[in-house]
Design a protein around this motif. Structure first.
Motif, PDB file in Angstrom:
ATOM      1  N   LEU A 248      30.203 -20.763   3.276  1.00  0.00           N
ATOM      2  CA  LEU A 248      30.875 -21.783   2.470  1.00  0.00           C
ATOM      3  C   LEU A 248      30.825 -23.091   3.242  1.00  0.00           C
ATOM      4  N   GLY A 249      30.161 -24.100   2.671  1.00  0.00           N
ATOM      5  CA  GLY A 249      30.051 -25.401   3.319  1.00  0.00           C
ATOM      6  C   GLY A 249      31.013 -26.397   2.691  1.00  0.00           C
ATOM      7  N   LEU A 250      31.856 -27.022   3.501  1.00  0.00           N
ATOM      8  CA  LEU A 250      32.831 -28.009   3.021  1.00  0.00           C
ATOM      9  C   LEU A 250      32.517 -29.356   3.662  1.00  0.00           C
ATOM     10  N   TYR A 251      32.180 -30.350   2.833  1.00  0.00           N
ATOM     11  CA  TYR A 251      31.821 -31.682   3.312  1.00  0.00           C
ATOM     12  C   TYR A 251      32.833 -32.684   2.768  1.00  0.00           C
ATOM     13  N   PHE A 278      32.534 -33.643   8.404  1.00  0.00           N
ATOM     14  CA  PHE A 278      33.138 -34.920   8.014  1.00  0.00           C
ATOM     15  C   PHE A 278      34.569 -34.733   7.513  1.00  0.00           C
ATOM     16  N   ILE A 279      35.319 -33.878   8.211  1.00  0.00           N
ATOM     17  CA  ILE A 279      36.732 -33.640   7.894  1.00  0.00           C
ATOM     18  C   ILE A 279      37.508 -33.647   9.203  1.00  0.00           C
ATOM     19  N   GLU A 280      38.629 -34.363   9.232  1.00  0.00           N
ATOM     20  CA  GLU A 280      39.463 -34.368  10.427  1.00  0.00           C
ATOM     21  C   GLU A 280      39.952 -32.947  10.729  1.00  0.00           C
ATOM     22  N   PHE A 281      39.807 -32.530  11.978  1.00  0.00           N
ATOM     23  CA  PHE A 281      40.242 -31.180  12.360  1.00  0.00           C
ATOM     24  C   PHE A 281      41.720 -30.978  12.060  1.00  0.00           C
ATOM     25  N   ASP A 282      42.526 -32.011  12.268  1.00  0.00           N
ATOM     26  CA  ASP A 282      43.963 -31.880  12.027  1.00  0.00           C
ATOM     27  C   ASP A 282      44.278 -31.672  10.543  1.00  0.00           C
ATOM     28  N   PHE A 303      32.242 -26.289  13.089  1.00  0.00           N
ATOM     29  CA  PHE A 303      32.808 -27.634  13.006  1.00  0.00           C
ATOM     30  C   PHE A 303      31.766 -28.663  13.435  1.00  0.00           C
ATOM     31  N   LYS A 304      31.578 -29.677  12.584  1.00  0.00           N
ATOM     32  CA  LYS A 304      30.673 -30.783  12.916  1.00  0.00           C
ATOM     33  C   LYS A 304      31.272 -32.067  12.355  1.00  0.00           C
ATOM     34  N   GLU A 305      31.364 -33.104  13.183  1.00  0.00           N
ATOM     35  CA  GLU A 305      32.013 -34.362  12.786  1.00  0.00           C
ATOM     36  C   GLU A 305      33.428 -34.086  12.281  1.00  0.00           C
ATOM     37  N   THR A 306      34.237 -33.463  13.134  1.00  0.00           N
ATOM     38  CA  THR A 306      35.621 -33.126  12.748  1.00  0.00           C
ATOM     39  C   THR A 306      36.652 -33.700  13.721  1.00  0.00           C
ATOM     40  N   HIS A 321      43.117 -14.793  10.858  1.00  0.00           N
ATOM     41  CA  HIS A 321      43.224 -13.328  10.799  1.00  0.00           C
ATOM     42  C   HIS A 321      42.335 -12.677  11.848  1.00  0.00           C
ATOM     43  N   ARG A 322      41.094 -13.154  11.915  1.00  0.00           N
ATOM     44  CA  ARG A 322      40.160 -12.688  12.933  1.00  0.00           C
ATOM     45  C   ARG A 322      39.026 -13.685  13.048  1.00  0.00           C
ATOM     46  N   MET A 323      38.336 -13.644  14.186  1.00  0.00           N
ATOM     47  CA  MET A 323      37.225 -14.556  14.398  1.00  0.00           C
ATOM     48  C   MET A 323      36.275 -13.939  15.417  1.00  0.00           C
ATOM     49  N   GLU A 324      35.028 -13.842  15.041  1.00  0.00           N
ATOM     50  CA  GLU A 324      34.022 -13.284  15.935  1.00  0.00           C
ATOM     51  C   GLU A 324      33.109 -14.361  16.513  1.00  0.00           C
ATOM     52  N   GLN A 325      32.961 -15.469  15.753  1.00  0.00           N
ATOM     53  CA  GLN A 325      32.090 -16.547  16.222  1.00  0.00           C
ATOM     54  C   GLN A 325      32.750 -17.900  16.004  1.00  0.00           C
ATOM     55  N   LEU A 326      32.486 -18.813  16.933  1.00  0.00           N
ATOM     56  CA  LEU A 326      32.964 -20.186  16.817  1.00  0.00           C
ATOM     57  C   LEU A 326      31.806 -21.113  17.179  1.00  0.00           C
ATOM     58  N   THR A 327      31.541 -22.092  16.308  1.00  0.00           N
ATOM     59  CA  THR A 327      30.475 -23.066  16.569  1.00  0.00           C
ATOM     60  C   THR A 327      31.056 -24.467  16.475  1.00  0.00           C
ATOM     61  N   VAL A 328      30.964 -25.217  17.564  1.00  0.00           N
ATOM     62  CA  VAL A 328      31.459 -26.598  17.600  1.00  0.00           C
ATOM     63  C   VAL A 328      30.286 -27.505  17.954  1.00  0.00           C
ATOM     64  N   ASP A 329      29.818 -28.261  16.978  1.00  0.00           N
ATOM     65  CA  ASP A 329      28.679 -29.145  17.196  1.00  0.00           C
ATOM     66  C   ASP A 329      29.111 -30.351  18.030  1.00  0.00           C
ATOM     67  N   PRO A 330      28.312 -30.742  19.028  1.00  0.00           N
ATOM     68  CA  PRO A 330      28.671 -31.911  19.848  1.00  0.00           C
ATOM     69  C   PRO A 330      28.810 -33.190  19.031  1.00  0.00           C
ATOM     70  N   GLN A 331      28.121 -33.241  17.893  1.00  0.00           N
ATOM     71  CA  GLN A 331      28.170 -34.448  17.069  1.00  0.00           C
ATOM     72  C   GLN A 331      29.547 -34.604  16.442  1.00  0.00           C
ATOM     73  N   GLY A 332      30.258 -35.649  16.832  1.00  0.00           N
ATOM     74  CA  GLY A 332      31.571 -35.924  16.253  1.00  0.00           C
ATOM     75  C   GLY A 332      32.692 -35.074  16.807  1.00  0.00           C
TER      76      GLY A 332
END
Length: 448
Positions: A248-251, A278-282, A303-306, A321-332
């Motif tokens: 699911l991509g949210l822009y 392009f969404i504030e992490f907060d 997360f990218k540009e957040t 609830h659970r998380m197996e992978q986390l991806t944080v793009d350096p961009q933004g």
């Protein structure tokens, strides 16, 4: 050998003209032969079939073994029944499109051309030339016509779908571009406001006995420019929600509203990855509870540009609830510039048993290193925090567990036991809970 068709002016009643096996490169000077029935130009050097107007009695045209790649004027021949085009350079149906407009043509040969190697060749020819009785010297059956019609319909549907997908991709590209520009304008506005705020704190300063300050007109004009730019972009969509496979991509911030929709159980169950751009992490933090409830099988957040700027912001992900992978793009996401950010994530979200961070598999050594780096920090935080303040950070279940520990009932088991119990139950440890979530704005205020 003959290289040019000429000297036929006086043969107006000519019935058959056989010029095969010559070096003729152009059809010309035959428009006056209105009685001509058969024209044989096989084995010449023709590349284009043209200049056939006036051959009103022509029933057979032989153009085998030439270099023909395009055909014109054949649809103007009212009596043409047999057309032989074997062994030429015809590679697409568009090259012979005018043949579809001929109402008299009944026999045609196209074998030996590149077009005859295409899988759609026969079906396409039969679909567009319904009047044909023979194709490549073989009689056409009704079943072949029926199959050709079905195949042609499917091909048309495929082309329409392909065109629709192309339009959707272009719309997606334009929309994401628009969202990216709006995000950039928003970030510039925030930076401008911060700069103006800083300038105000430094006012007034004396220059030659007078106060120096930023004129309101200057800041207003810049603000007007930014606003007009946003209005100009608002013609396009300001957010995008896209489901592609199990992702699911949210822009754009507006995309978060999709979590309030009624998703089908099947679609919601498929989603394993949620990507934010392009969404504030907060702002994302505020909907994590909905995300967890709506997509129970989600195990990967991207997360990218957040605007992830502080380690403490990662603490908010503990409520998933659970998380197996986390991806944080350096961009933004400036937080990625911190050398130890991955170890903080591993320590703070230890109860998830993360498998990968930014596509790299987590090792046992990584977990041990994270524990060594941040374990003491968490212990100090939990030890020095007053009990009443600590309790305010916990949920009901954590409060009960904390009371249990204070009463000494859990002393024998020790901290290691608490850690393993939390891992088994999927909960976070007391010490880790002290490293609580901090918004970007609060982090920036602390830095100031």
């Amino acid at each position: 050998r003959i290289k040019k068709i000429s000297n036929l002016e006086n043969l107006k009643n000519l019935d058959v003209l056989d010029l095969h096996g010559n070096q003729i490169s152009k059809i010309e000077n035959i428009g006056h032969l209105s009685e001509l029935r058969v024209l044989n130009l096989a084995r010449n050097l023709l590349t284009v079939v043209e200049n056939l107007n006036g051959l009103d009695s022509l029933t057979e045209l032989n153009l085998r073994h030439n270099q023909v790649s395009a055909i014109k004027d054949v649809d103007t021949l009212p009596c043409l029944q047999r057309l032989f085009l074997s062994f030429n350079n015809i590679s697409s149906f568009e090259d012979i499109l005018c043949l579809a407009d001929s109402s008299s043509l009944s026999d045609i040969t196209l074998d030996g051309n590149p077009i005859a190697q295409e899988t759609w060749y026969k079906h396409t020819v039969l679909h567009h030339m319904m009047q044909l009785r023979q194709l490549d010297m073989k009689r056409i059956t009704e079943e072949e016509r029926r199959m050709a019609s079905i195949a042609a319909r499917k091909e048309e549907e495929r082309k329409r779908e392909s065109h629709r997908q192309t339009l959707l991709k272009e719309k997606k590209r334009l929309t994401i571009g628009n969202i990216a520009r709006q995000w950039e304008i928003q970030q510039n506005r925030i930076a401008l406001e911060a700069s103006l705020s800083k300038d105000k704190e430094n006012e007034p300063c004396q220059i030659n006995g007078s106060d120096a300050y930023v004129f309101p007109e200057e800041s207003r004009s810049l603000d007007t420019i930014l606003s007009s730019t946003v209005q100009g972009l608002s013609v396009l969509e300001s957010h995008l929600v896209e489901v592609e496979g199990d992702t699911l991509g949210l822009y754009g911030a507006g995309a978060l509203e999709c979590l309030d929709r009624n998703w089908s159980v099947q679609t919601a169950g498929i989603i394993a990855t949620v990507s934010f751009m392009f969404i504030e992490f907060d702002e994302i933090v505020q909907v994590l509870a909905k995300l967890k409830a709506k997509f129970p099988n989600c195990v990967h957040l991207k997360f990218k540009e957040t605007n992830l700027v502080a380690l403490q912001q990662f603490s908010a992900l503990a409520e998933m609830h659970r998380m197996e992978q986390l991806t944080v793009d350096p961009q933004g996401n400036p937080v990625v510039n911190f050398t130890l950010w991955k170890y903080y994530v591993l320590f703070r979200l230890n109860h998830f048993n993360l498998q990968k961070i930014n596509g790299v598999k987590v090792t046992e050594n990584d977990i041990v290193k994270a524990e060594r780096l941040f374990g003491i920090l968490a212990y100090v935080a939990s030890s020095e925090l007053p009990h009443y303040r600590m309790l305010s950070l916990f949920g009901e279940s954590r409060r009960k567990q904390f009371h249990y520990l204070l009463e000494g009932k859990g002393k024998k088991s020790g901290a290691g036991s608490e850690e393993s119990d939390n891992r088994r139950s999927g909960g976070e440890s007391t010490a880790r809970a002290m490293l609580n979530y901090m918004t970007k704005d609060f982090h920036m205020e602390k830095l100031e």
